[in-house]
Write a protein that holds these residues in place. Sequence first.
Motif, mmCIF file in Angstrom:
data_model
loop_
_atom_site.group_PDB
_atom_site.id
_atom_site.type_symbol
_atom_site.label_atom_id
_atom_site.label_comp_id
_atom_site.label_asym_id
_atom_site.label_seq_id
_atom_site.Cartn_x
_atom_site.Cartn_y
_atom_site.Cartn_z
ATOM 1 N N TYR A 15 0.821 -1.208 0.000
ATOM 2 C CA TYR A 15 0.000 0.000 0.000
ATOM 3 C C TYR A 15 0.863 1.269 0.000
ATOM 4 N N GLU A 16 2.000 1.210 0.659
ATOM 5 C CA GLU A 16 2.900 2.359 0.644
ATOM 6 C C GLU A 16 3.439 2.588 -0.765
ATOM 7 N N ASN A 17 3.716 1.501 -1.484
ATOM 8 C CA ASN A 17 4.168 1.614 -2.877
ATOM 9 C C ASN A 17 3.052 2.145 -3.768
ATOM 10 N N PHE A 18 1.817 1.709 -3.492
ATOM 11 C CA PHE A 18 0.661 2.232 -4.235
ATOM 12 C C PHE A 18 0.579 3.751 -4.058
ATOM 13 N N ALA A 19 0.742 4.198 -2.818
ATOM 14 C CA ALA A 19 0.649 5.622 -2.511
ATOM 15 C C ALA A 19 1.752 6.409 -3.217
ATOM 16 N N GLU A 20 2.945 5.829 -3.264
ATOM 17 C CA GLU A 20 4.059 6.501 -3.927
ATOM 18 C C GLU A 20 3.818 6.587 -5.429
ATOM 19 N N LEU A 21 3.294 5.499 -6.017
ATOM 20 C CA LEU A 21 2.988 5.505 -7.441
ATOM 21 C C LEU A 21 1.915 6.538 -7.758
ATOM 22 N N TYR A 22 0.909 6.594 -6.922
ATOM 23 C CA TYR A 22 -0.169 7.582 -7.081
ATOM 24 C C TYR A 22 0.408 8.996 -7.066
ATOM 25 N N ALA A 23 1.312 9.249 -6.117
ATOM 26 C CA ALA A 23 1.920 10.574 -5.975
ATOM 27 C C ALA A 23 2.769 10.932 -7.195
ATOM 28 N N ILE A 24 3.509 9.956 -7.729
ATOM 29 C CA ILE A 24 4.350 10.203 -8.901
ATOM 30 C C ILE A 24 3.497 10.589 -10.105
ATOM 31 N N ILE A 25 2.391 9.867 -10.311
ATOM 32 C CA ILE A 25 1.513 10.158 -11.455
ATOM 33 C C ILE A 25 0.886 11.537 -11.307
ATOM 34 N N ARG A 26 0.375 11.836 -10.112
ATOM 35 C CA ARG A 26 -0.241 13.141 -9.867
ATOM 36 C C ARG A 26 0.758 14.285 -10.066
ATOM 37 N N THR A 27 1.965 14.104 -9.537
ATOM 38 C CA THR A 27 2.996 15.138 -9.634
ATOM 39 C C THR A 27 3.408 15.361 -11.087
ATOM 40 N N THR A 28 3.517 14.268 -11.840
ATOM 41 C CA THR A 28 3.889 14.375 -13.254
ATOM 42 C C THR A 28 2.818 15.122 -14.036
ATOM 43 N N GLU A 29 1.555 14.865 -13.728
ATOM 44 C CA GLU A 29 0.452 15.562 -14.408
ATOM 45 C C GLU A 29 0.544 17.067 -14.165
ATOM 46 N N LYS A 30 0.805 17.450 -12.920
ATOM 47 C CA LYS A 30 0.924 18.878 -12.588
ATOM 48 C C LYS A 30 2.138 19.500 -13.273
ATOM 49 N N LEU A 31 3.231 18.728 -13.345
ATOM 50 C CA LEU A 31 4.450 19.224 -13.984
ATOM 51 C C LEU A 31 4.236 19.436 -15.477
ATOM 52 N N CYS A 49 11.262 16.219 -14.374
ATOM 53 C CA CYS A 49 10.580 15.188 -15.147
ATOM 54 C C CYS A 49 11.451 13.935 -15.268
ATOM 55 N N GLN A 50 12.750 14.123 -15.495
ATOM 56 C CA GLN A 50 13.651 12.983 -15.613
ATOM 57 C C GLN A 50 13.688 12.172 -14.311
ATOM 58 N N LYS A 51 13.678 12.870 -13.186
ATOM 59 C CA LYS A 51 13.681 12.190 -11.894
ATOM 60 C C LYS A 51 12.388 11.408 -11.680
ATOM 61 N N LEU A 52 11.261 12.026 -12.028
ATOM 62 C CA LEU A 52 9.971 11.350 -11.869
ATOM 63 C C LEU A 52 9.881 10.108 -12.756
ATOM 64 N N ILE A 53 10.368 10.209 -13.985
ATOM 65 C CA ILE A 53 10.333 9.076 -14.907
ATOM 66 C C ILE A 53 11.202 7.940 -14.377
ATOM 67 N N ALA A 54 12.399 8.284 -13.881
ATOM 68 C CA ALA A 54 13.299 7.254 -13.358
ATOM 69 C C ALA A 54 12.703 6.570 -12.128
ATOM 70 N N HIS A 55 12.124 7.368 -11.225
ATOM 71 C CA HIS A 55 11.484 6.797 -10.031
ATOM 72 C C HIS A 55 10.309 5.909 -10.445
ATOM 73 N N PHE A 56 9.556 6.379 -11.441
ATOM 74 C CA PHE A 56 8.401 5.614 -11.924
ATOM 75 C C PHE A 56 8.838 4.268 -12.485
ATOM 76 N N LYS A 57 9.893 4.256 -13.282
ATOM 77 C CA LYS A 57 10.373 3.012 -13.885
ATOM 78 C C LYS A 57 10.798 2.010 -12.822
ATOM 79 N N THR A 58 11.504 2.495 -11.810
ATOM 80 C CA THR A 58 11.951 1.613 -10.731
ATOM 81 C C THR A 58 10.758 1.049 -9.966
ATOM 82 N N LEU A 59 9.807 1.922 -9.620
ATOM 83 C CA LEU A 59 8.658 1.498 -8.824
ATOM 84 C C LEU A 59 7.726 0.596 -9.620
ATOM 85 N N SER A 60 7.465 0.939 -10.870
ATOM 86 C CA SER A 60 6.551 0.118 -11.682
ATOM 87 C C SER A 60 7.147 -1.257 -11.943
ATOM 88 N N SER A 61 8.479 -1.324 -12.033
ATOM 89 C CA SER A 61 9.125 -2.626 -12.198
ATOM 90 C C SER A 61 8.939 -3.474 -10.950
#
Length: 209
Positions: A15-31, A49-61
Amino acid sequence: MEVKLWNDKREREMYENFAELYAIIRTTEKLEKAYIRDTISPSEYETNCQKLIAHFKTLSSTLKDTIPSIERFADTYKMDCPAAINRLVVSGVPATVEHRAAAAASTTTSAAIVAECVQNFITAMDSLKLNMVAVDQVHPLLSDLSTSLSKLTILPPNFEGKMKMKEWISRLSKMGAADELTEQQSRQLHFDLESSYNSFMAALPNAGT
């Protein structure tokens, strides 16, 4: 009344990972919206944006077995973030990088390679934070980073990042696949990665990238 979402440590981490993924998507949309409205500079947009994409790739994997479809995850939680989904899932690079890559696709210093280097840097650092310290986990990440850095002719042969990655790859090659970095080695590697990343980003403007 307190509602508990998890029954054990594993569920809590999920659930903590879900919350982090949710936050990354929301933050990217605002950016993305901030960039489109020109309320943020291109350089500031690209760095974040590069940082968000890299974090997203790691988390989604990490969550690929739990969340096979990011689009479905977004629909489930009614996120309505089309720009973020396009940037994170479809494109995979900042809009500024797409524009530069299109203009310099035939050169070895294309923005796409720069983005690849940045993602490899951050993926390696994120992996250490997730305690992925076995040789067979660390070695491929550093090898990918070293390869991407070698593609950029704008970097000198003695560039800090190149030298340090070669040293670490050589050190890891002498260890067994199942061996793990000690806490001290892990901290030193993370420090070297962060230092090299900062030097890499500082070198880009001088090269006109």
